[in-house]
Structure formats: structure tokens, C-alpha cells
Design a protein around this motif. Structure first.
Motif, PDB file in Angstrom:
ATOM      1  N   VAL A  11     -33.429 -38.241  36.692  1.00 31.99           N
ATOM      2  CA  VAL A  11     -32.923 -37.106  37.502  1.00 31.99           C
ATOM      3  C   VAL A  11     -31.289 -37.454  37.555  1.00 31.99           C
ATOM      4  CG1 VAL A  11     -32.612 -35.932  39.688  1.00 31.99           C
ATOM      5  CG2 VAL A  11     -34.910 -36.906  39.037  1.00 31.99           C
ATOM      6  N   LEU A  12     -30.643 -36.104  36.899  1.00 32.67           N
ATOM      7  CA  LEU A  12     -29.085 -36.236  36.778  1.00 32.67           C
ATOM      8  C   LEU A  12     -28.557 -35.094  37.774  1.00 32.67           C
ATOM      9  CD1 LEU A  12     -26.710 -37.309  35.413  1.00 32.67           C
ATOM     10  CD2 LEU A  12     -26.858 -35.544  33.770  1.00 32.67           C
ATOM     11  N   GLN A  13     -27.627 -35.226  38.613  1.00 36.42           N
ATOM     12  CA  GLN A  13     -27.035 -34.228  39.396  1.00 36.42           C
ATOM     13  C   GLN A  13     -25.507 -34.003  38.934  1.00 36.42           C
ATOM     14  OE1 GLN A  13     -26.595 -34.623  43.678  1.00 36.42           O
ATOM     15  NE2 GLN A  13     -27.227 -32.512  43.842  1.00 36.42           N
ATOM     16  N   GLU A  14     -25.303 -33.014  38.558  1.00 41.52           N
ATOM     17  CA  GLU A  14     -23.966 -32.772  38.131  1.00 41.52           C
ATOM     18  C   GLU A  14     -22.889 -32.893  39.410  1.00 41.52           C
ATOM     19  OE1 GLU A  14     -22.939 -32.576  35.142  1.00 41.52           O
ATOM     20  OE2 GLU A  14     -24.743 -32.034  34.132  1.00 41.52           O
ATOM     21  N   GLY A  15     -21.596 -33.378  39.124  1.00 37.06           N
ATOM     22  CA  GLY A  15     -20.611 -33.209  40.045  1.00 37.06           C
ATOM     23  C   GLY A  15     -20.203 -31.842  40.206  1.00 37.06           C
ATOM     24  N   TYR A  16     -19.278 -31.590  41.192  1.00 31.93           N
ATOM     25  CA  TYR A  16     -18.729 -30.416  41.689  1.00 31.93           C
ATOM     26  C   TYR A  16     -17.920 -29.717  40.406  1.00 31.93           C
ATOM     27  CZ  TYR A  16     -16.882 -26.180  43.866  1.00 31.93           C
ATOM     28  OH  TYR A  16     -16.543 -25.048  44.115  1.00 31.93           O
ATOM     29  N   GLY A  17     -16.896 -30.431  40.083  1.00 33.01           N
ATOM     30  CA  GLY A  17     -16.161 -30.399  39.065  1.00 33.01           C
ATOM     31  C   GLY A  17     -15.512 -29.052  38.852  1.00 33.01           C
ATOM     32  N   GLY A  18     -15.217 -28.197  40.056  1.00 31.82           N
ATOM     33  CA  GLY A  18     -14.648 -27.115  40.066  1.00 31.82           C
ATOM     34  C   GLY A  18     -13.293 -26.906  40.169  1.00 31.82           C
ATOM     35  N   SER A  19     -12.463 -28.070  39.963  1.00 29.59           N
ATOM     36  CA  SER A  19     -11.076 -28.127  40.662  1.00 29.59           C
ATOM     37  C   SER A  19     -10.171 -26.947  39.709  1.00 29.59           C
ATOM     38  CB  SER A  19     -10.433 -29.414  40.264  1.00 29.59           C
ATOM     39  OG  SER A  19     -11.130 -30.604  41.009  1.00 29.59           O
ATOM     40  N   ALA A  20      -9.231 -26.321  40.350  1.00 30.19           N
ATOM     41  CA  ALA A  20      -8.436 -25.194  39.812  1.00 30.19           C
ATOM     42  C   ALA A  20      -7.578 -25.606  38.842  1.00 30.19           C
ATOM     43  CB  ALA A  20      -7.520 -24.944  41.017  1.00 30.19           C
ATOM     44  N   ASP A  21      -7.256 -25.250  37.567  1.00 32.82           N
ATOM     45  CA  ASP A  21      -6.550 -25.470  36.707  1.00 32.82           C
ATOM     46  C   ASP A  21      -5.056 -25.268  36.908  1.00 32.82           C
ATOM     47  OD1 ASP A  21      -8.752 -25.459  34.506  1.00 32.82           O
ATOM     48  OD2 ASP A  21      -9.034 -23.371  34.785  1.00 32.82           O
ATOM     49  N   ARG A  22      -4.756 -26.325  37.218  1.00 31.10           N
ATOM     50  CA  ARG A  22      -2.926 -26.533  37.714  1.00 31.10           C
ATOM     51  C   ARG A  22      -2.286 -27.340  36.668  1.00 31.10           C
ATOM     52  NH1 ARG A  22      -3.898 -29.958  40.897  1.00 31.10           N
ATOM     53  NH2 ARG A  22      -6.219 -30.225  40.700  1.00 31.10           N
ATOM     54  N   ILE A  23      -1.239 -26.715  36.620  1.00 34.85           N
ATOM     55  CA  ILE A  23      -0.045 -27.558  35.743  1.00 34.85           C
ATOM     56  C   ILE A  23       0.374 -28.868  36.218  1.00 34.85           C
ATOM     57  CG2 ILE A  23       2.140 -27.671  34.809  1.00 34.85           C
ATOM     58  CD1 ILE A  23       1.704 -24.384  34.255  1.00 34.85           C
ATOM     59  N   THR A  24       0.513 -29.762  35.141  1.00 32.95           N
ATOM     60  CA  THR A  24       1.213 -31.022  35.249  1.00 32.95           C
ATOM     61  C   THR A  24       1.751 -31.499  34.273  1.00 32.95           C
ATOM     62  OG1 THR A  24       0.781 -33.252  36.364  1.00 32.95           O
ATOM     63  CG2 THR A  24      -0.738 -32.599  34.553  1.00 32.95           C
ATOM     64  N   VAL A  25       2.463 -32.598  34.094  1.00 33.81           N
ATOM     65  CA  VAL A  25       3.405 -32.801  32.905  1.00 33.81           C
ATOM     66  C   VAL A  25       2.805 -34.367  32.256  1.00 33.81           C
ATOM     67  CG1 VAL A  25       5.660 -33.444  32.067  1.00 33.81           C
ATOM     68  CG2 VAL A  25       5.298 -31.696  33.763  1.00 33.81           C
ATOM     69  N   GLU A  26       2.799 -34.044  30.843  1.00 31.59           N
ATOM     70  CA  GLU A  26       2.543 -35.637  30.022  1.00 31.59           C
ATOM     71  C   GLU A  26       3.880 -35.671  29.387  1.00 31.59           C
ATOM     72  OE1 GLU A  26      -2.058 -35.189  29.002  1.00 31.59           O
ATOM     73  OE2 GLU A  26      -0.566 -34.774  27.300  1.00 31.59           O
ATOM     74  N   GLY A  27       4.294 -37.063  29.410  1.00 34.43           N
ATOM     75  CA  GLY A  27       5.395 -37.464  28.673  1.00 34.43           C
ATOM     76  C   GLY A  27       6.548 -37.144  29.374  1.00 34.43           C
TER      77      GLY A  27
END
Length: 488
Positions: free
Chosen positions: A204-220
Motif C-alpha cells: 500500500v503506497l500513499q502519495e505525499g501532498y506534494g502541492g507546493s507552489a512554484d516559486r523562484i529561487t536561485v542556483e549558482g
């Protein structure tokens, strides 16, 4: 019939039963009953054995009359041409042959062997398990159990209404088992291997909520600094003055997590100055002359939507630190500095869109209103926008505060927006709350042409505002959206 086993000298007289039916999985199979005769009850004499008129009586376990039990049913076979085969009964005192049979091993199976649940609570789940008896054996009792590590969120019951659920159920024979699951408000999957009589049976597998908003961050950093999307609710992302594509960290040194407290920090970026707080900038910067974030204008280039309202979002403005930051996702600061025309900028946007990386933009107030589904308050009811402390695996700080905006058509597609706070004109972080589970979220919108007023979407524990006016000197998070459906 007479058959001989391994030689051509001795034949055993008896009856041969043959299966001629093409529809049978056992077509062509045969079963041979020897005709050994039987013994008479009063004299013990062997009768019907050998010779042309051999016969065989094979006793069954069934009496003809359950009251007197004087006679027993038996199978009768003749070992000569013109003889017969069938069932008859005789005195139980006679001596009959015995043919032994055995019951196939009783096997219990569980179907399906894999059940996948969404993050929502189920009492019970529309998916249920079925324990079945196979092999023709005698149905027996069984126990299905939930492992100890999953008993906090998963339980079982034989009640179709979900009542009486516990960590195990006892059943017998073939019957359904109903699943009861708690809501999974984490960003990780939860898994349990159920056992049947101690053996693994179903996953039995239950998915996580995983509904975080698509926000900007920076790499590098430096020329390699790149605007990217983050869905990690622990990451505050970066902040922008209204109309600016220059990203500011929430604290110095590039640390963007939500572990800050309200009032932390005092950034030193002001008119034209770049400091260690600056995460991404493609040229010069002055928040006193920011442009509006442009509206989105539908247009097509072949099969894909590519053209926005470019009155403000052009190379001159972008290199001056103005425009829509969402449209720059996937590009590095050095790459943008190297462009010599808006045509190059737009071509790069199209290429990133075709790669599935680009195509993002800042939402309008109408689109943010659609996210809230017309609600203007925060509640504790899961079917409406509600304040929640989302769990995140591996954290020791606690839970990330924010608001869940359910999707009416598909609750699995809801959006979780962290309480990232904002940076005031004085440079201090306001209303951001991670450790103390307070604060709120401030997210910019793109529905105005003013260069002196910023419009934003914000929420706190009990309040929700979709279209508020603020000062351009303040800095807010940016939530990006894009069209992922069929292109016009």
C-alpha cells in the motif's frame, strides 16, 4: 479394457476412462480402474476377480441411509466388453477396494497486490482488498496485519463503512478487507507491506501532498546565477521589488531557508547598489524606477504560445533589472548580459519553453482568485483554503507553515503556499514564520500598469487577500505559473 505396464505378457483387467472433450484443459487424459473383485460379507470369498467377467467395487465415504448406515455407496467398474460403470450401493459388511484422493493445498491470495492512494484521508478507501481461496481446499481462517511503522496512518476493517478499523483483521474464507488511511500532509510517500498470516501480501503506497507552489529561487552565483523553480516548502525562494528581475536573498550569504525569524536581517541594496544580498541580476538595478510586471498576451508562433506583452519585458528593461522574472527561468545572469537584442532574449525563451523548462510567467489577480476558488478567509476545513503546518521528511526544526488551496475538481492537484513573509522597505523580514508557525505569504501579481504601486496576493492565519496595493520598495515572493495543456 486391459492394460500392461512395462511388459507385453501380463495385462490388468479393468475400466479405462478417457476424456475426449476439446473444450477441457485435460483433453486426452485417461484414468484406469483395475477390476480386483470384492469379498462377500458372510464367507469372505473373493468374487469377480480375474477372468472374463472381472468387476471392481470402490467404496466411497458416503452411506446410503444416514439412519441405519447399513449400505455404502461405491463406484462399480466392469473389466469386460459390454460391462458397465457407475455408482451403486451394497452392504457395508462387504469388502471393497479403496481409491484414495487428496484435497489440493489451500492457498490464500490477496488482490490487488499493489494499492496506490492519494494524500487524502479515506474511511474507507474506494479501493479494497480481496482475500480469496484458491486450489480447491477447505477455507481456513487468516489474519491480515499492518506493520507497526504504518499503524499511525493505515488500518484495516471488514466493515464496508470503515467502522472498527484497527491494525489487523481476522477473517475466514474469501472476503473483502477495507482500507482506512489518514491524510498524508507530507512531501514524501508512505508505504506499508501488509501481511497475511505473517507472509507479505500487498503493498500500500500513499502519495505525499506534494502541492507546493512554484516559486523562484536561485542556483549558482555571479554570471552563473540562474533563476529556477522550487517546490520545496522549506525554501523561502527569493524576493523581488515589484517589476524587478533582480533577486534578493532573504538573508546574507545565499541562505534562503525558512529558519529565519521575523525581523532578521537588514539588506543594504538600495538605488543602484549591489551587495551580498543580491542573488541574481542581469545588469544594473534601481528599484526606484521599476517597471510593471507585464500582462500576458495570448499569441502563437506555430504550435506553441510564445509571445507575451513585451512593452515592458524587453532586453533593455531586463538588463536594467526590470520585467517579469518568471520569464527568465532557465537563463543565467551572464547569458542575459550577453544578449544584444530583444530578439535573442525571446528566442531563448522559446527554446526553453520547447525544452519544458521555460514558459513561466507571473499570474494575474484573476488567476490568483481562481486558486482561492472565491474564498476570502482561511479556515481549518480541508475542502477550503486552510492554514496547515506541512511536514517535511528529514527536518528537525518542525513543520513549514502555510496555506493549502485545494483543487475542487481534483484534490490531489491542490497548491500549498508557504508563509514566506516579505522584506519591508527598511530591509527587515516581516511576517515570515517557520519556527514559530506564524506569519503569512506575500506573492506579487501582474495585473496593473502602474510603476508606483505593487499589487500582491497575501494571506495570514485567518485572512486572505487577492488584490492588495503596496509600495514598490517592498519585496515579495513570486509564484510562477504556466500553461501545461495542449497548445492552441
Amino acid at each position: 479394457s486391459a492394460v500392461s505396464a512395462g511388459n507385453n505378457n501380463i495385462a490388468y483387467v479393468g475400466g479405462l476412462f478417457f476424456n475426449p472433450y476439446a473444450s477441457s484443459p485435460n483433453q486426452g487424459a485417461s484414468l484406469f480402474f483395475p477390476a480386483p473383485g470384492f469379498r462377500i460379507y458372510d464367507t469372505g470369498a473373493l468374487t469377480g476377480s480375474g477372468g472374463a467377467h472381472s468387476i471392481g467395487f470402490y467404496a466411497s465415504s458416503s452411506a446410503r441411509n444416514t439412519t441405519t448406515i447399513a449400505d455404502v455407496w461405491h463406484a462399480t467398474v466392469s473389466g469386460y466388453q459390454g460391462g458397465w460403470a457407475g455408482t451403486n450401493y451394497s452392504s457395508i459388511a462387504n469388502g471393497f477396494s479403496i481409491r484414495c484422493v487428496y484435497d489440493p493445498q489451500t492457498v490464500l491470495i490477496v488482490t490487488p497486490d499493489f494499492v496506490e492512494l492519494s494524500h487524502l484521508p479515506y474511511t474507507p478507501s474506494p479501493q479494497y482488498l480481496t482475500v480469496s481461496i484458491v486450489g480447491g481446499g477447505i477455507p481456513g481462517s487468516w489474519t491480515m496485519s499492518v506493520p507497526s511503522g504504518a499503524q499511525s496512518w493505515l488500518s484495516l476493517t471488514l466493515n464496508p463503512n470503515g467502522n472498527g478499523a484497527s491494525s489487523f483483521v481476522n477473517g475466514s474464507g474469501s472476503q473483502p478487507v477495507y482500507i482506512v488511511a489518514a491524510r498524508n500532509m507530507t512531501n514524501a510517500q508512505r508505504e506499508a507491506i501488509l501481511t497475511l498470516n505473517g507472509d507479505p501480501s500487498t503493498r500500500v503506497l500513499q502519495e505525499g501532498y506534494g502541492g507546493s507552489a512554484d516559486r523562484i529561487t536561485v542556483e549558482g552565483a555571479g554570471n552563473n546565477a540562474k533563476l529556477v523553480i522550487t517546490r520545496d516548502p522549506r525554501n523561502a525562494g527569493v524576493y523581488f521589488h515589484f517589476g524587478s528581475v533582480t533577486a534578493i536573498y532573504s538573508r546574507p550569504g545565499g541562505v534562503q531557508d525558512l529558519a529565519m525569524q521575523q525581523g532578521d536581517g537588514l539588506y543594504t541594496v538600495n538605488s543602484g547598489n549591489i551587495s551580498s544580498w543580491t542573488a541574481f541580476y542581469p545588469g544594473t538595478y534601481s528599484f526606484t524606477t521599476v517597471a510593471t510586471i507585464p500582462k500576458y498576451a495570448f499569441a502563437t508562433d506555430g504550435h506553441i504560445q510564445v509571445v507575451y506583452d513585451n512593452a515592458y519585458h524587453n532586453l533593455t528593461n531586463v538588463q536594467a533589472g526590470k520585467g517579469d522574472p518568471c520569464r527568465l527561468i532557465g537563463m543565467t545572469a551572464g547569458e542575459i548580459r550577453g544578449f544584444t537584442s530583444s530578439t535573442q532574449l525571446y528566442a531563448r525563451e522559446i527554446a526553453l519553453m520547447n525544452e519544458g523548462i521555460g514558459g513561466w510567467r507571473t499570474p494575474t489577480s484573476v488567476e490568483s482568485q481562481a486558486t482561492t476558488q472565491g474564498n476570502n478567509t482561511i479556515s481549518g476545513i480541508p475542502e477550503t483554503p486552510f492554514w496547515y503546518l506541512i511536514q517535511f521528511p528529514g527536518t528537525t526544526e518542525g513543520n513549514v507553515p502555510g496555506v493549502v488551496f485545494p483543487n475542487a475538481a481534483n484534490p490531489n492537484l491542490g497548491t500549498f503556499m508557504p508563509a514566506i513573509g516579505y522584506i519591508a522597505g527598511t530591509g527587515r523580514v516581516n511576517q515570515q514564520g517557520y519556527k514559530n508557525a506564524t506569519g503569512g505569504g506575500w506573492y506579487q501579481l501582474a495585473n496593473r500598469t502602474s510603476t508606483t504601486t505593487t499589487y500582491y496576493f497575501d494571506f495570514a492565519r485567518t485572512t486572505l487577500y487577492v488584490d492588495r496595493a503596496g509600495a514598490p520598495g517592498e519585496m515579495y515572493g513570486v509564484r510562477c505559473i504556466r500553461w501545461d495543456g495542449p497548445q492552441p
